[in-house]
Write a protein that holds these residues in place. Structure first.
Motif, PDB file in Angstrom:
ATOM      1  N   GLU A  56       0.797  -1.125   0.023  1.00 27.06           N
ATOM      2  CA  GLU A  56      -0.052   0.149   0.056  1.00 27.06           C
ATOM      3  C   GLU A  56       0.936   1.390  -0.074  1.00 27.06           C
ATOM      4  O   GLU A  56       0.575   2.245  -0.630  1.00 27.06           O
ATOM      5  CB  GLU A  56      -0.895  -0.101   1.142  1.00 27.06           C
ATOM      6  N   ASN A  57       1.725   1.338   1.010  1.00 29.25           N
ATOM      7  CA  ASN A  57       2.725   2.443   0.848  1.00 29.25           C
ATOM      8  C   ASN A  57       3.561   2.671  -0.330  1.00 29.25           C
ATOM      9  O   ASN A  57       4.015   3.697  -0.623  1.00 29.25           O
ATOM     10  CB  ASN A  57       3.652   2.322   2.132  1.00 29.25           C
ATOM     11  N   ASP A  58       3.737   1.507  -1.152  1.00 27.95           N
ATOM     12  CA  ASP A  58       4.512   1.890  -2.443  1.00 27.95           C
ATOM     13  C   ASP A  58       3.878   2.286  -3.449  1.00 27.95           C
ATOM     14  O   ASP A  58       4.031   2.643  -4.538  1.00 27.95           O
ATOM     15  CB  ASP A  58       5.205   0.476  -2.586  1.00 27.95           C
ATOM     16  N   VAL A  59       2.322   2.297  -3.369  1.00 25.31           N
ATOM     17  CA  VAL A  59       1.606   2.978  -4.177  1.00 25.31           C
ATOM     18  C   VAL A  59       1.759   4.612  -4.450  1.00 25.31           C
ATOM     19  O   VAL A  59       1.476   5.008  -3.296  1.00 25.31           O
ATOM     20  CB  VAL A  59       0.106   2.611  -4.056  1.00 25.31           C
ATOM     21  N   GLU A  60       1.949   4.985  -5.589  1.00 24.20           N
ATOM     22  CA  GLU A  60       1.904   6.461  -5.899  1.00 24.20           C
ATOM     23  C   GLU A  60       1.362   6.931  -7.040  1.00 24.20           C
ATOM     24  O   GLU A  60       1.053   6.115  -8.025  1.00 24.20           O
ATOM     25  CB  GLU A  60       3.216   6.795  -5.726  1.00 24.20           C
ATOM     26  N   ILE A  61       0.986   8.308  -7.057  1.00 30.57           N
ATOM     27  CA  ILE A  61       0.343   8.703  -8.215  1.00 30.57           C
ATOM     28  C   ILE A  61       1.458   9.329  -9.257  1.00 30.57           C
ATOM     29  O   ILE A  61       2.232  10.246  -8.650  1.00 30.57           O
ATOM     30  CB  ILE A  61      -0.903   9.660  -7.900  1.00 30.57           C
ATOM     31  N   LYS A  62       1.398   9.227 -10.698  1.00 29.53           N
ATOM     32  CA  LYS A  62       2.361   9.785 -11.573  1.00 29.53           C
ATOM     33  C   LYS A  62       1.592  10.727 -12.197  1.00 29.53           C
ATOM     34  O   LYS A  62       0.589  10.465 -13.086  1.00 29.53           O
ATOM     35  CB  LYS A  62       3.072   8.955 -12.244  1.00 29.53           C
ATOM     36  N   VAL A  63       1.821  12.053 -11.890  1.00 28.94           N
ATOM     37  CA  VAL A  63       1.322  13.220 -12.497  1.00 28.94           C
ATOM     38  C   VAL A  63       2.312  13.673 -13.928  1.00 28.94           C
ATOM     39  O   VAL A  63       3.224  14.300 -13.657  1.00 28.94           O
ATOM     40  CB  VAL A  63       0.999  14.155 -11.765  1.00 28.94           C
ATOM     41  N   PRO A 130      -3.437   5.099   1.686  1.00 30.32           N
ATOM     42  CA  PRO A 130      -3.328   4.587   0.163  1.00 30.32           C
ATOM     43  C   PRO A 130      -4.612   4.138  -0.137  1.00 30.32           C
ATOM     44  O   PRO A 130      -4.599   3.948  -1.530  1.00 30.32           O
ATOM     45  CB  PRO A 130      -2.269   3.283   0.667  1.00 30.32           C
ATOM     46  N   GLN A 131      -5.503   3.929   0.510  1.00 30.31           N
ATOM     47  CA  GLN A 131      -6.798   3.420   0.127  1.00 30.31           C
ATOM     48  C   GLN A 131      -7.459   4.770  -0.689  1.00 30.31           C
ATOM     49  O   GLN A 131      -8.531   4.254  -1.487  1.00 30.31           O
ATOM     50  CB  GLN A 131      -7.606   2.867   1.194  1.00 30.31           C
ATOM     51  N   GLN A 132      -7.169   5.829  -0.542  1.00 27.15           N
ATOM     52  CA  GLN A 132      -7.810   7.117  -1.181  1.00 27.15           C
ATOM     53  C   GLN A 132      -7.088   7.531  -2.423  1.00 27.15           C
ATOM     54  O   GLN A 132      -7.043   8.764  -2.642  1.00 27.15           O
ATOM     55  CB  GLN A 132      -7.893   8.077  -0.031  1.00 27.15           C
ATOM     56  N   THR A 133      -6.118   6.658  -2.780  1.00 27.51           N
ATOM     57  CA  THR A 133      -5.252   6.863  -3.992  1.00 27.51           C
ATOM     58  C   THR A 133      -6.109   7.335  -5.304  1.00 27.51           C
ATOM     59  O   THR A 133      -5.544   8.310  -5.772  1.00 27.51           O
ATOM     60  CB  THR A 133      -4.302   5.915  -4.270  1.00 27.51           C
ATOM     61  N   GLU A 157      -7.606  -0.657  -7.332  1.00 25.90           N
ATOM     62  CA  GLU A 157      -8.864  -0.822  -6.601  1.00 25.90           C
ATOM     63  C   GLU A 157      -8.862  -2.368  -6.258  1.00 25.90           C
ATOM     64  O   GLU A 157      -9.409  -2.659  -5.295  1.00 25.90           O
ATOM     65  CB  GLU A 157     -10.031  -0.406  -7.409  1.00 25.90           C
ATOM     66  N   LYS A 158      -8.610  -3.240  -7.252  1.00 24.11           N
ATOM     67  CA  LYS A 158      -8.584  -4.612  -6.996  1.00 24.11           C
ATOM     68  C   LYS A 158      -7.723  -5.077  -6.058  1.00 24.11           C
ATOM     69  O   LYS A 158      -7.757  -6.146  -4.966  1.00 24.11           O
ATOM     70  CB  LYS A 158      -8.425  -5.556  -8.396  1.00 24.11           C
ATOM     71  N   LEU A 159      -6.487  -4.602  -6.146  1.00 26.02           N
ATOM     72  CA  LEU A 159      -5.211  -4.950  -5.174  1.00 26.02           C
ATOM     73  C   LEU A 159      -5.895  -4.560  -3.877  1.00 26.02           C
ATOM     74  O   LEU A 159      -5.677  -5.256  -2.818  1.00 26.02           O
ATOM     75  CB  LEU A 159      -4.007  -3.983  -5.421  1.00 26.02           C
ATOM     76  N   PHE A 160      -6.418  -3.268  -3.553  1.00 24.24           N
ATOM     77  CA  PHE A 160      -6.864  -2.981  -2.114  1.00 24.24           C
ATOM     78  C   PHE A 160      -8.019  -3.821  -1.525  1.00 24.24           C
ATOM     79  O   PHE A 160      -7.835  -3.990  -0.597  1.00 24.24           O
ATOM     80  CB  PHE A 160      -7.214  -1.540  -2.240  1.00 24.24           C
TER      81      PHE A 160
END
Length: 294
Positions: A56-63, A130-133, A157-160
């Motif tokens: 979860e902590n490794d999930v990030e948004i790429k803009v 992370p759930q609110q990514t 979403e499937k991962l979470f």
């Protein structure tokens, strides 16, 4: 209660354990087996929970920033994202840094693109939760000067959902195992006390109070819980320490890491010890109660 009375109860509880050798062995064995299962399962589930948290902590948004945005527009965009509720951190990466990263990962052939870099400046954003990514990503996508916002839509979403289900299943299994342990241990202790019901009846007939009768049995249950927790604590500590020494070096630098031996294993040992003591006291208290009504 006088100290002499307490000392007497303690001595009687130890004598009782010695006098009823086979029943003591049966009770301690039941405690040992059930606490060993609980301890091993706790170690597995707590490490799986850590893996889930690391993912979860490794999930990030790429803009990806629009090519038409100048430095002022980029600064404004960064400030808007920083001020956005739910954003934990943000890191800026220029298109040159992005290209250098690709060259490092995929080889020097890509260095040819340095003469005409086709990439974009990028912002890497992490959500506080992370759930609110996905929610944060949608808010960022609505801002000006963003070309594309990437966060693994559909897959994340499937991962979470999978991680949440895994956690809930783990909690249910741990509770079920604890209840099973309480049932097995308390029933084994109940058999021990049932075999000594005549002793309880005689004590009641000569005028002993309920608490005077009950305390030695409660103390005996506590000793049985302590004795039964020794082997599980030793086995769990040794096995996890050995497993950690073998696996941890191989996982160095990876996303997934095992929980450090200390203080984790001492926390598990303390939980096992407390469970043994509490279940032993509870089992004895509940079992002796039915024989006090004479």
């Amino acid at each position: 209660m006088k100290s002499s009375t307490i000392s007497r109860h303690v001595r009687e509880s130890f004598k009782s354990i010695g006098r009823n050798g086979w029943m003591t062995f049966a009770s301690v064995s039941a405690v040992t087996v059930t606490l060993l299962l609980v301890g091993v399962f706790m170690v597995i589930m707590m490490n799986l929970n850590k893996v889930a948290t690391d993912v979860e902590n490794d999930v990030e948004i790429k803009v990806l920033i629009d090519l038409q945005a100048d430095s002022k527009a980029e600064t404004t965009l960064q400030q808007q994202i920083k001020d956005m509720p739910g954003v934990e951190s943000m890191k800026y990466s220029s298109k040159e840094q992005e290209l250098n990263g690709l060259v490092k990962d995929f080889g020097e052939d890509l260095s040819l693109f340095k003469q005409s870099n086709p990439l974009r400046n990028v912002l890497y954003v992490k959500a506080e939760n992370p759930q609110q990514t996905a929610t944060v990503a949608k808010k960022i996508d609505a801002l000006d000067n963003t070309y594309e916002v990437l966060y693994g839509k559909g897959k994340i979403e499937k991962l979470f959902n999978f991680l949440n289900i895994s956690r809930n299943v783990g909690i249910v299994l741990i509770i079920a195992l604890l209840l099973t342990a309480m049932f097995l241990i308390s029933n084994t202790i109940k058999i021990t006390i049932t075999a000594r019901r005549k002793e309880i009846e005689i004590m009641k007939l000569v005028g002993a109070t309920n608490w005077f009768v009950r305390i030695p049995f409660v103390l005996e249950g506590m000793w049985l819980g302590l004795l039964g927790a020794i082997i599980p604590i030793a086995v769990v500590t040794i096995l996890y320490s050995q497993l950690y020494s073998v696996i941890a070096p191989k996982m160095k630098g990876e996303i997934f890491q095992l929980l450090d031996v200390t203080p984790f294993i001492f926390e598990v040992d303390l939980l096992i010890l407390l469970m043994g003591v509490v279940i032993g006291i509870w089992g004895s208290f509940m079992s002796v109660r039915k024989f006090l009504k004479i």
